[in-house]
Design a protein around this motif. Sequence first.
Motif, short mmCIF file in Angstrom:
data_model
loop_
_atom_site.label_atom_id
_atom_site.label_comp_id
_atom_site.label_asym_id
_atom_site.label_seq_id
_atom_site.Cartn_x
_atom_site.Cartn_y
_atom_site.Cartn_z
N THR A 93 0.82 -1.22 0.00
CA THR A 93 0.00 0.00 0.00
C THR A 93 0.85 1.26 0.00
O THR A 93 0.29 2.37 -0.03
N ALA A 94 2.18 1.14 0.03
CA ALA A 94 3.03 2.32 0.11
C ALA A 94 3.35 2.92 -1.24
O ALA A 94 3.79 4.06 -1.33
N ALA A 95 3.13 2.17 -2.32
CA ALA A 95 3.42 2.66 -3.67
C ALA A 95 2.53 1.94 -4.67
O ALA A 95 2.28 0.73 -4.52
N PRO A 96 2.06 2.63 -5.70
CA PRO A 96 1.18 1.98 -6.68
C PRO A 96 1.90 1.03 -7.63
O PRO A 96 1.26 0.19 -8.26
N VAL A 97 3.24 1.16 -7.74
CA VAL A 97 3.99 0.32 -8.68
C VAL A 97 5.17 -0.32 -7.96
O VAL A 97 5.93 0.35 -7.25
N GLN A 98 5.31 -1.63 -8.13
CA GLN A 98 6.47 -2.37 -7.62
C GLN A 98 7.21 -2.99 -8.80
O GLN A 98 6.60 -3.64 -9.65
N VAL A 99 8.52 -2.77 -8.83
CA VAL A 99 9.37 -3.27 -9.91
C VAL A 99 10.40 -4.23 -9.32
O VAL A 99 11.05 -3.91 -8.32
N ALA A 100 10.57 -5.38 -9.91
CA ALA A 100 11.60 -6.34 -9.50
C ALA A 100 12.70 -6.37 -10.55
O ALA A 100 12.43 -6.48 -11.74
N VAL A 101 13.95 -6.24 -10.09
CA VAL A 101 15.11 -6.44 -10.95
C VAL A 101 15.74 -7.75 -10.52
O VAL A 101 16.22 -7.89 -9.40
N THR A 102 15.73 -8.73 -11.41
CA THR A 102 16.14 -10.08 -11.05
C THR A 102 16.77 -10.77 -12.25
O THR A 102 16.63 -10.32 -13.39
N ALA A 103 17.45 -11.87 -11.99
CA ALA A 103 18.03 -12.68 -13.07
C ALA A 103 17.13 -13.84 -13.47
O ALA A 103 17.42 -14.52 -14.45
N VAL A 104 16.05 -14.05 -12.72
CA VAL A 104 15.21 -15.24 -12.92
C VAL A 104 13.78 -14.81 -13.21
O VAL A 104 13.07 -14.30 -12.33
N ALA A 105 13.34 -15.05 -14.43
CA ALA A 105 12.04 -14.54 -14.87
C ALA A 105 10.87 -15.19 -14.14
O ALA A 105 9.84 -14.55 -13.91
N ASP A 106 10.99 -16.46 -13.79
CA ASP A 106 9.87 -17.17 -13.18
C ASP A 106 10.03 -17.29 -11.66
O ASP A 106 9.55 -18.24 -11.04
N SER A 107 10.65 -16.30 -11.05
CA SER A 107 10.91 -16.33 -9.61
C SER A 107 9.70 -15.78 -8.84
O SER A 107 8.84 -15.10 -9.40
N PRO A 108 9.62 -16.06 -7.54
CA PRO A 108 8.53 -15.53 -6.73
C PRO A 108 8.44 -14.00 -6.74
O PRO A 108 7.34 -13.45 -6.76
N VAL A 109 9.58 -13.31 -6.73
CA VAL A 109 9.51 -11.85 -6.72
C VAL A 109 8.99 -11.33 -8.05
O VAL A 109 8.27 -10.33 -8.09
N ALA A 110 9.30 -12.00 -9.14
CA ALA A 110 8.76 -11.59 -10.44
C ALA A 110 7.25 -11.76 -10.48
O ALA A 110 6.53 -10.93 -11.05
N ALA A 111 6.76 -12.82 -9.86
CA ALA A 111 5.31 -13.03 -9.81
C ALA A 111 4.62 -12.00 -8.94
O ALA A 111 3.47 -11.63 -9.20
#
Length: 308
Positions: free
Chosen positions: A101-119
């Motif tokens: 709820t602190a920001a309308p957009v969350q961006v993940a920078v990762t090396a793994v496309a199918d990772s939990p943070v990407a989801a």
Amino acid sequence: MSSTEREIASQPEVWAQAIATAPTRGAPLAAPGERVLVLGCGTSAFIADSFARLREAHGLGETHAAYASELPHGRTYDRIVALTRSGTTTEVLAALADLRTAAPVQVAVTAVADSPVAAMADQTVVLDFADETSVVQTRFPTATLALSLAAFGAPVEELPAAARLGLDLDLPMDAAAARHVVFLGHDWTLGLAHEAALKVREAAQAWSESYPMLDYRHGPIAVADERSLVWVFGPAPQALLDDIAGTGATVVADDLHPLGQLVRAQRFAVAMAAARGLDPDEPRRLTRSVILPPAFQPAGPTDLIRSI
């Protein structure tokens, strides 16, 4: 050659690829005019600090950096940027949930496309070409900064050449003779100094420190001696360099781009590991990602700390 050494050596090509794809891949990182929080753990926390300072320096908007386990409270942002090579780090996932709820957009920078943070993220910047098998991170964090610099509009054409120089230059000291290694930085290079010191601890289990360069005289210089290596990232006052040299320490200060200096420091960390009979691919007590069991995965980082 170890996996770590191969990945260090690949950085000129990896940076070139990051730069070439920055017009599309880097757009979620620039977001001109937005108020941004960038976060990570370990290496990614240090890169987050450099990212935040660089983004502000290029006039793109107010940018804060935080450890994923040490979030600021009561603040709102336009965008959260989470840096995580594996996309599986428990504290990062908990932080994104905590900050929903602190920001309308969350961006993940990762090396793994199918990772939990990407989801979990709204947008994902995937640097799969910079992924690593090594536990010790080298090319993923530097590629993240190369991409970010390009996205921010910084001159980056010479960066791959700086990486090559970092690979080709002689190491500044016999790694077997180094007892104590210190890295100093200023502004955006302070994050690089912290990261270089971490490489020495991870790969070589050696005594390393890092400080803002002008703060070094405020106490830490007291332990420098003839077996110390003090490495300065970026321009430094000559008076400071003279004071450090007066301790008998070997001083490294040159005009190589700071990211190129980090490549050279990565090589020194591996050389120290070899001198100590250690395998940099198998650092003691470390794994590729910190993934805590379910009992240690509460709703937010604050509760996470209490649980541990």
